[in-house]
Motif scaffolding. Structure first.
Motif, PDB file in Angstrom:
ATOM      1  N   MET A 140       0.820  -1.187   0.000  1.00  0.00           N
ATOM      2  CA  MET A 140       0.000   0.000   0.000  1.00  0.00           C
ATOM      3  C   MET A 140       0.871   1.260   0.000  1.00  0.00           C
ATOM      4  N   THR A 141       1.948   1.202   0.740  1.00  0.00           N
ATOM      5  CA  THR A 141       2.864   2.332   0.815  1.00  0.00           C
ATOM      6  C   THR A 141       3.464   2.613  -0.559  1.00  0.00           C
ATOM      7  N   THR A 142       3.809   1.566  -1.294  1.00  0.00           N
ATOM      8  CA  THR A 142       4.393   1.723  -2.625  1.00  0.00           C
ATOM      9  C   THR A 142       3.417   2.421  -3.561  1.00  0.00           C
ATOM     10  N   ILE A 143       2.160   2.025  -3.524  1.00  0.00           N
ATOM     11  CA  ILE A 143       1.142   2.636  -4.383  1.00  0.00           C
ATOM     12  C   ILE A 143       0.991   4.113  -4.052  1.00  0.00           C
ATOM     13  N   LEU A 144       0.937   4.431  -2.767  1.00  0.00           N
ATOM     14  CA  LEU A 144       0.804   5.833  -2.356  1.00  0.00           C
ATOM     15  C   LEU A 144       2.017   6.662  -2.765  1.00  0.00           C
ATOM     16  N   LEU A 145       3.207   6.090  -2.625  1.00  0.00           N
ATOM     17  CA  LEU A 145       4.428   6.803  -3.031  1.00  0.00           C
ATOM     18  C   LEU A 145       4.460   7.030  -4.541  1.00  0.00           C
ATOM     19  N   ASN A 146       4.030   6.020  -5.314  1.00  0.00           N
ATOM     20  CA  ASN A 146       3.979   6.183  -6.774  1.00  0.00           C
ATOM     21  C   ASN A 146       2.983   7.273  -7.158  1.00  0.00           C
ATOM     22  N   ALA A 147       1.813   7.259  -6.545  1.00  0.00           N
ATOM     23  CA  ALA A 147       0.804   8.281  -6.837  1.00  0.00           C
ATOM     24  C   ALA A 147       1.323   9.661  -6.449  1.00  0.00           C
ATOM     25  N   LEU A 148       1.980   9.743  -5.309  1.00  0.00           N
ATOM     26  CA  LEU A 148       2.534  11.014  -4.857  1.00  0.00           C
ATOM     27  C   LEU A 148       3.610  11.521  -5.811  1.00  0.00           C
ATOM     28  N   SER A 149       4.453  10.624  -6.301  1.00  0.00           N
ATOM     29  CA  SER A 149       5.512  11.046  -7.231  1.00  0.00           C
ATOM     30  C   SER A 149       4.918  11.551  -8.544  1.00  0.00           C
ATOM     31  N   ILE A 150       3.842  10.927  -9.023  1.00  0.00           N
ATOM     32  CA  ILE A 150       3.183  11.396 -10.247  1.00  0.00           C
ATOM     33  C   ILE A 150       2.593  12.783 -10.014  1.00  0.00           C
ATOM     34  N   MET A 151       1.937  12.970  -8.885  1.00  0.00           N
ATOM     35  CA  MET A 151       1.359  14.277  -8.555  1.00  0.00           C
ATOM     36  C   MET A 151       2.446  15.337  -8.400  1.00  0.00           C
ATOM     37  N   LEU A 152       3.563  14.958  -7.820  1.00  0.00           N
ATOM     38  CA  LEU A 152       4.671  15.893  -7.639  1.00  0.00           C
ATOM     39  C   LEU A 152       5.202  16.383  -8.984  1.00  0.00           C
ATOM     40  N   VAL A 153       5.328  15.483  -9.938  1.00  0.00           N
ATOM     41  CA  VAL A 153       5.794  15.865 -11.273  1.00  0.00           C
ATOM     42  C   VAL A 153       4.796  16.823 -11.923  1.00  0.00           C
ATOM     43  N   LEU A 154       3.512  16.543 -11.777  1.00  0.00           N
ATOM     44  CA  LEU A 154       2.488  17.434 -12.344  1.00  0.00           C
ATOM     45  C   LEU A 154       2.540  18.817 -11.703  1.00  0.00           C
ATOM     46  N   PHE A 155       2.656  18.872 -10.385  1.00  0.00           N
ATOM     47  CA  PHE A 155       2.741  20.159  -9.689  1.00  0.00           C
ATOM     48  C   PHE A 155       4.022  20.912 -10.050  1.00  0.00           C
ATOM     49  N   LEU A 156       5.114  20.179 -10.225  1.00  0.00           N
ATOM     50  CA  LEU A 156       6.371  20.807 -10.641  1.00  0.00           C
ATOM     51  C   LEU A 156       6.216  21.443 -12.024  1.00  0.00           C
ATOM     52  N   ALA A 157       5.566  20.728 -12.940  1.00  0.00           N
ATOM     53  CA  ALA A 157       5.343  21.274 -14.282  1.00  0.00           C
ATOM     54  C   ALA A 157       4.477  22.530 -14.218  1.00  0.00           C
ATOM     55  N   LEU A 158       3.433  22.500 -13.404  1.00  0.00           N
ATOM     56  CA  LEU A 158       2.584  23.684 -13.242  1.00  0.00           C
ATOM     57  C   LEU A 158       3.361  24.859 -12.650  1.00  0.00           C
ATOM     58  N   LEU A 159       4.188  24.579 -11.659  1.00  0.00           N
ATOM     59  CA  LEU A 159       5.003  25.624 -11.042  1.00  0.00           C
ATOM     60  C   LEU A 159       5.973  26.229 -12.056  1.00  0.00           C
ATOM     61  N   LEU A 160       6.635  25.384 -12.834  1.00  0.00           N
ATOM     62  CA  LEU A 160       7.582  25.866 -13.841  1.00  0.00           C
ATOM     63  C   LEU A 160       6.882  26.690 -14.914  1.00  0.00           C
ATOM     64  N   LYS A 161       5.654  26.325 -15.233  1.00  0.00           N
ATOM     65  CA  LYS A 161       4.881  27.126 -16.191  1.00  0.00           C
ATOM     66  C   LYS A 161       4.478  28.459 -15.571  1.00  0.00           C
ATOM     67  N   LYS A 162       4.094  28.438 -14.315  1.00  0.00           N
ATOM     68  CA  LYS A 162       3.655  29.653 -13.617  1.00  0.00           C
ATOM     69  C   LYS A 162       4.787  30.680 -13.507  1.00  0.00           C
TER      70      LYS A 162
END
Length: 187
Positions: free
Chosen positions: A1-23
């Motif tokens: 379960m921890t692995t799934i949550l970490l994978n989901a978090l890493s995907i979200m982190l990449v998306l937020f990083l892209a949004l921040l870099l665009k902003k």
């Protein structure tokens, strides 16, 4: 379960990083086009190659491929039914908008980080889906509207399909799987 949550978090982190870099204006619209090309021409075909590698062909793969094709056909004709009283343009919009699944750009990268064993199954469904979204749906919409820009020209549909890198990888891996199956049967 921890692995799934970490994978989901890493995907979200990449998306937020892209949004921040665009902003903060480090990334621009043209960078999105380049990233999109990299995904379609490199990342997605590589994911499919790795995910489908060593997969033994079975009846379920053919069933999934036909499910991808027929579920799209069903949705195209559902769009035609829903838009039966609308204008030709609106009916065509319903037919286009209801059909097609974004498996290659969304599902495969997402699922590969959680359930890599599911990639061959998604790939076969997407193979049937690709037959529709890369030209067949457009041909059906044009035929149903009576305004044939291109019509149902198989050569054009196959031309579009074989310029689609993920589809070419699907076909390549499918041919390899059939060859391996035939080799096992005769060997």
């Amino acid at each position: 379960m921890t692995t799934i949550l970490l994978n989901a978090l890493s995907i979200m982190l990449v998306l937020f990083l892209a949004l921040l870099l665009k902003k903060i204006k480090i990334l621009h619209q043209k960078d999105g086009a380049l990233t999109s090309k990299m995904v379609v021409y490199l990342t997605l075909p590589a994911t499919i190659l790795i995910g489908v590698n060593h997969t033994k062909l079975s009846n379920i793969f053919f069933i999934l491929m036909f499910m991808g094709l027929f579920s799209n056909l069903l949705l195209v004709f559902l769009g035609k039914f829903i838009g039966r009283k609308a204008t030709v343009e609106e009916r065509g919009l319903y037919m286009f908008d209801l059909s097609g699944y974004n498996i290659g750009n969304f599902s495969i990268p997402f699922v590969s980080s959680f359930f890599p064993a599911a990639i061959p199954f998604l790939a076969m469904f997407d193979m049937g889906n690709s037959l529709m979204v890369t030209g067949t749906t457009q041909a059906i919409v044009e035929l149903s509207s009576g305004r044939k820009k291109h019509g149902f020209i198989l050569q054009e549909i196959f031309g579009v399909l074989f310029r689609n890198p993920p589809f070419v990888v699907y076909i390549f891996m499918f041919i390899l799987a059939i060859s391996a199956y035939l080799f096992r049967m005769n060997g």
